[in-house]
Design a protein around this motif. Structure first.
Motif, PDB file in Angstrom:
ATOM      1  N   LEU A   1      -2.063   0.049   3.807  1.00 19.89           N
ATOM      2  CA  LEU A   1      -1.515   0.709   2.629  1.00 19.89           C
ATOM      3  C   LEU A   1      -0.347  -0.053   2.049  1.00 19.89           C
TER       4      LEU A   1
ATOM      5  N   LEU B   1      -3.944   7.933   6.311  1.00 14.78           N
ATOM      6  CA  LEU B   1      -3.324   6.745   6.905  1.00 14.78           C
ATOM      7  C   LEU B   1      -1.811   6.936   7.056  1.00 14.78           C
ATOM      8  N   ARG B   2      -1.212   7.594   6.063  1.00 17.19           N
ATOM      9  CA  ARG B   2       0.228   7.827   6.120  1.00 17.19           C
ATOM     10  C   ARG B   2       0.607   8.805   7.230  1.00 17.19           C
TER      11      ARG B   2
ATOM     12  N   ASP C   1       7.035  -1.855   8.665  1.00 20.66           N
ATOM     13  CA  ASP C   1       7.540  -0.684   7.940  1.00 20.66           C
ATOM     14  C   ASP C   1       8.824  -1.040   7.201  1.00 20.66           C
TER      15      ASP C   1
ATOM     16  N   GLN D   1      -5.497   7.420   1.737  1.00 18.28           N
ATOM     17  CA  GLN D   1      -4.091   7.024   1.797  1.00 18.28           C
ATOM     18  C   GLN D   1      -3.259   8.064   2.532  1.00 18.28           C
TER      19      GLN D   1
ATOM     20  N   SER E   1      -4.299  13.914  11.984  1.00 18.35           N
ATOM     21  CA  SER E   1      -4.034  13.289  10.676  1.00 18.35           C
ATOM     22  C   SER E   1      -5.007  13.791   9.621  1.00 18.35           C
TER      23      SER E   1
ATOM     24  N   ARG F   1      -1.978   1.571   9.017  1.00 18.39           N
ATOM     25  CA  ARG F   1      -1.076   2.003   7.936  1.00 18.39           C
ATOM     26  C   ARG F   1      -0.523   0.804   7.165  1.00 18.39           C
ATOM     27  N   HIS F   2      -0.443  -0.364   7.825  1.00 16.23           N
ATOM     28  CA  HIS F   2       0.051  -1.557   7.129  1.00 16.23           C
ATOM     29  C   HIS F   2      -0.858  -1.932   5.957  1.00 16.23           C
TER      30      HIS F   2
END
Lengths: 102, 241
Positions: free
Chosen positions: B83, A40-41, B109, A37, B217, B80-81
């Motif tokens: 999540l 991904l953020r 978002d 998570q 990331s 990310r969507h």
């Protein structure tokens, strides 16, 4: 743009829709591990960094000053609290003045 | 009752629709300068409907990146969507899967933030349809209008317009950077990796952006996870003492 554009669009549409749809239908209530998570953020911020540099410096071929000036103006307006639209329009205005007089 | 929920959704979604207005307009304008026709630009807003990914694809199209790599970048940016819809699932009123599959298309978002934080209790399906529909409509319509404006732009602005896409990225990034060192690190590390890969010619632009984004990331997340643990250990020691 040729037919390859439409294939690309189809691909983009699928890879955008699938992550939106799967948790609401297939997964229905299962959770991801926190580390995943977190990663991904992070992605939206990381991708912006990679997109801005170094490409912004080369927007005008053979004239790095143009890009440096644009980047400086954009960061300044954004730091001063300008919204996305004022950052875009302000930066364009600065460079329009620059290309008119230089 | 259902009708009321739908109009309440439309009303709540209006603020998103207004927020999308300049962003969609700018996208249409930039799509024009990137060489897309009005049909191509509007079709992207209709079928993809993801602001950041659409802007990114424009910058990759102008750099002549392989379409397959553009699709991969789109995927990376949009997972990310996953999540968002995962956490939204618990807040939504139970509904048939195909119904959920329809409004899932409208989760962005902004609509996610509104649905996830807006109301207490379960969110009705009709409300979700209202919010997503008006936001989507604004996005599509203003893309087309932006393209028309772009086509009529005076010539002396064309050179200056080339910066617009990057100014937009900066305008999106900087507000999140303020007071958030993690965001600064994420952007800086990704930019540094991309610069290295770019100047050494190790990878093509599309791959380089993909690698830089994922590496940054993951690395930054690991650094923060470790810091979090050591901080926790420190607190534990303080308590013992």
């Amino acid at each position: 743009m040729g037919p390859s554009y439409w294939w690309m669009l189809l691909g983009m549409a699928l890879v955008t829709y699938i992550p939106r749809m799967i948790p609401l239908t297939v997964l229905d209530g299962k959770e991801l591990p926190p580390v995943v998570q977190g990663v991904l953020r992070n992605i939206p911020y990381a991708v912006l960094g990679a997109l801005i540099f170094p490409a912004i410096l080369f927007v005008q071929e053979g004239n790095i000053l143009f890009g440096v000036l644009g980047a400086g103006a954009a960061f300044l307006i954004a730091f001063l609290g300008g919204g996305v639209m004022s950052v875009v329009l302000g930066t364009i205005a600065v460079l329009a003045v620059y290309s008119l007089f230089v | 009752m259902k009708h009321n929920q739908f109009s309440a959704g439309l009303k709540a979604g209006t603020s998103i629709a207004i927020g999308y207005f300049p962003v969609a307009l700018t996208f249409g304008l930039l799509a024009k300068t990137a060489g897309l026709s009005i049909i191509e630009a509007t079709a992207m807003s209709i079928f993809v409907y993801a602001g950041a990914a659409q802007y990114i694809s424009l910058s990759l199209i102008t750099s002549g990146v392989d379409p397959l790599l553009i699709v991969m970048n789109t995927f990376i940016v949009n997972i990310r969507h996953f999540l968002m819809t995962a956490s939204l699932n618990e807040k939504m009123q139970p509904a048939r899967k195909w119904v959920k599959a329809i409004y899932a298309f409208g989760i962005t978002d902004e609509s996610f933030s509104m649905l996830a934080t807006g109301k207490k209790g379960k969110i009705s399906t009709a409300f979700a349809f209202g919010v997503t529909l008006i936001a989507y409509g604004s996005w599509v319509v203003f893309t087309a209008i932006g393209h028309i404006i772009g086509a009529n732009l005076p010539l002396f602005l064309q050179a200056a317009m080339s910066i617009a896409l990057y100014a937009m990225f900066i305008g999106l990034l900087v507000p999140s950077m303020k007071g958030n060192r993690k965001v600064v690190m994420l952007a800086a590390v990704a930019a540094a990796i991309h610069c290295i890969l770019y100047f050494t010619g190790a990878l093509s632009t599309g791959w380089s952006i993909l690698v830089a984004t994922l590496a940054s990331s993951i690395v930054v997340e690991m650094v923060y996870a470790r810091r979090g643990k050591s901080a926790a250990a420190m607190y534990a020691r303080e308590e013992e003492a």
